[in-house]
Design a protein around this motif. Structure first.
Motif, short mmCIF file in Angstrom:
data_model
loop_
_atom_site.label_atom_id
_atom_site.label_comp_id
_atom_site.label_asym_id
_atom_site.label_seq_id
_atom_site.Cartn_x
_atom_site.Cartn_y
_atom_site.Cartn_z
N ILE A 1 5.96 -5.48 -11.10
CA ILE A 1 4.83 -4.80 -10.47
C ILE A 1 3.67 -5.77 -10.37
O ILE A 1 3.38 -6.52 -11.31
N PHE A 2 3.01 -5.79 -9.20
CA PHE A 2 1.98 -6.76 -8.88
C PHE A 2 0.71 -6.06 -8.42
O PHE A 2 0.74 -4.89 -8.03
N ASP A 3 -0.38 -6.80 -8.42
CA ASP A 3 -1.66 -6.27 -7.94
C ASP A 3 -1.96 -6.71 -6.52
O ASP A 3 -3.09 -6.61 -6.06
N ASN A 4 -0.92 -7.21 -5.80
CA ASN A 4 -1.13 -7.64 -4.42
C ASN A 4 0.12 -7.35 -3.61
O ASN A 4 1.24 -7.34 -4.12
N GLU A 5 -0.11 -7.09 -2.32
CA GLU A 5 0.97 -6.69 -1.42
C GLU A 5 2.00 -7.78 -1.21
O GLU A 5 3.17 -7.51 -0.94
#
Length: 582
Positions: A140-144
């Motif tokens: 899971i990431f904080d950017n698309e």
């Protein structure tokens, strides 16, 4: 080659057992909703033992028997190692696009620092021996663009025991923030799922004006999606055309019945649901609908069940066609009695839905509360499966005569007491809104055929207790969300037929409002295929006959959105032009 496998197994047996169990345990589908009921849940130690036994069996085989390309290098390589040659996990490829579905990822039950992520990882081609798990990695990431270091990542096992479903909790997240996640095959990182988008909720002490960056927080609200009645276009419209932050489903996500959907390409597979295989098959088929699949990919869901996730007119001890008597066990060729049927339905629901087990000691509890900053408490109730007293089963005509009984309850005493405490705590902590998601219409509705005693009208003392608690404690700004009725209704919250302190023209004296939504696809209770003009005539009659009712509509299938900020709440009702085509 076999002797090398045995030597490696013996050398690393302790490591294998510890690490393997951990990877089973990380998949919440094995324990949920029976975490503290080992006789009902999957024992991951037993699964791991079965796994180890498979390796022993392989050693007993002749060297000429194919090992399907498996060599050694197994558990010591977990958490960053190369799985491509592991003999103990499946490496024949994973299909994240089961059936006709193309986006099989989902997320749900967001907290301020974590979220549940879901997928289904079906072995490509012939399934492996039951002892061999599929290993899935999540990130899971904080950017698309999914660039940089993931905020959380890990591996987990899934097997046929849980229908190849995988449900993990992603942690280390920030409140009120957006995230992007993806799954991949541990043995081949090039095999990936579509990217899902999700978000967390604000921390409980966030000022109302700052929640969601100061923009209105929007809920998309759904209920009643019967596959054979039409395509789930409402889900797709909400995902593509609204700015909804969370999707709230009030129940009847699936239906146990069959019907005739073949003329519109919606023939239902299987039979009337009774066994775990039945419920899994139906959930699988529903997840092939493109609108539903895309909606799960685009936003986190917060859900509760209604009756049809088990069976029609469900209550705590039965349904319309089943109970635990000999007659009640004969409805299905499987011979499943009500208790067996209900536990099968509950297990399948928790396998396929991104929902948390609220209480490890309470397998049926899905009633829970989300504190979303100081803006609102979103309280999700179970007025159907948990502890509902007997309802209208079509043949028991006495229900109307007991609808006013003081001890009748939709929720049971434990949930009811918790609900009142939650409402009071919401006011005490300074939340602006109290939004209550539940299954059935709350307001008194006197329709042409009288009152619906399967709704709150069949549990009038319980409704009065709720209203009394709100009024006596001056808990205002309460919004009740309702489904089930397959029609749209907007009502003031006030004691039925009480116009001494409540003015239906101005709304003065009301303690809140109810927004009840139509079905995603299920047939209108105003009449199958009723035209808007004819439905409006019925609505006008209902509004005139019911003091609290402000608006009604019964022709269209659809959903509604509820946008909340620190000063106002706005509900927008969306109507589908048709559900017979995509």
């Amino acid at each position: 080659m076999v002797s090398v496998l045995l030597a490696t197994f013996v050398s690393f047996s302790c490591v294998a057992r510890t690490m393997g169990t951990r990877l089973f345990d990380r998949n919440l589908a094995y324990s949920s909703p029976f975490a503290n009921a080992p006789h009902l849940s999957h024992d991951t130690r037993s699964l791991q033992a079965r796994h180890v036994q498979f390796v022993k069996r392989q050693h007993q085989l002749d060297d000429t028997v194919s090992s399907n390309g498996f060599t050694d290098e197994h558990y010591p390589t977990f958490y960053g190692g190369d799985f491509s040659s592991s003999p103990w996990i499946y490496n024949g490829g994973v299909n994240f696009t089961h059936s006709e579905s193309s986006h099989p990822v989902a997320s749900g039950d967001p907290l301020q620092d974590s979220i549940l992520l879901w997928t289904r990882a079906v072995p490509a081609g012939a399934p492996p021996d039951q002892s061999i798990p599929v290993c899935v990695t999540f990130k899971i990431f904080d950017n698309e663009g999914l660039s940089g270091r993931p905020l959380d990542a890990g591996d987990a096992f899934t097997t046929y025991d849980v229908d190849w479903t995988l449900k993990v909790e992603a942690n280390n997240l920030q409140p009120d923030s957006h995230y992007w996640f993806q799954f991949s095959d541990c043995t081949d990182p090039d095999i990936v799922s579509p990217v899902g988008t999700t978000r967390t909720i604000a921390s409980p002490d966030t000022p109302a004006e700052e929640v969601n960056g100061g923009k209105p927080l929007t809920l998309a609200v759904f209920s009643c999606s019967r596959y054979q009645d039409g395509w789930f276009n409402a889900y797709g419209v909400a995902a593509h055309n609204t700015s909804a932050d969370f999707f709230v489903h009030l129940g009847d996500y699936i239906y146990e019945s069959l019907g005739d959907g073949a003329p519109i390409g919606r023939a239902v597979a299987g039979k009337e649901l009774a066994t775990i295989a039945d419920y899994r098959q139906r959930l699988n088929q529903y997840r092939t609908d493109p609108g539903l699949v895309y909606a799960h990919q685009k936003a986190p869901w917060i859900t509760v069940w209604d009756d049809h996730e088990v069976a029609d007119q469900a209550w705590k001890a039965g349904t319309a066609d089943t109970n635990d008597t000999s007659v009640g066990c004969s409805f299905s060729p499987s011979g499943a009695c009500f208790t067996d049927r209900k536990l099968a339905a509950v297990r399948a629901y928790h396998e396929w839905m991104p929902i948390r087990q609220v209480d490890p000691d309470d397998k049926l509890r899905i009633w829970r509360n989300f504190q979303i900053g100081k803006l609102l408490d979103l309280t999700m109730l179970d007025t159907r499966q948990y502890d509902r007293d007997i309802t209208d089963l079509y043949y028991n005509t006495v229900i109307k005569s007991i609808a006013d009984e003081m001890n009748r309850s939709l929720m049971g005493s434990e949930q009811e007491a918790w609900f009142y405490e939650t409402l009071s705590n919401s006011k005490a902590r300074g939340a602006v809104w109290r939004v209550v998601g539940q299954q059935i219409v709350f307001t008194m509705l006197n329709e042409d055929d009288g009152l619906d005693v399967d709704a709150w009208d069949g549990y009038r003392a319980n409704r009065n207790r709720v209203l009394d608690h709100l009024y006596s404690n001056e808990i205002s700004n309460t919004i009740i969300l309702s489904g089930d009725s397959h029609a749209n209704w907007v009502s003031d919250l006030a004691h039925p037929n009480q116009t001494v302190t409540y003015d239906p023209i101005t709304g003065n004296g009301a303690i809140g409002v109810e927004f009840a939504g139509t079905a995603v696809s299920s047939t209108s209770t105003f009449g199958p295929g009723i035209s808007p003009a004819d439905a409006n005539k019925l609505s006008a009659r209902y509004v005139a006959a019911n003091i609290d009712l402000q608006w009604s509509e019964g022709s269209y299938r659809g959903f509604f959105t509820l946008a909340l900020d620190a000063h106002q709440a706005n509900a927008t009702y969306w109507a589908m032009r048709n559900v017979s085509t995509v």
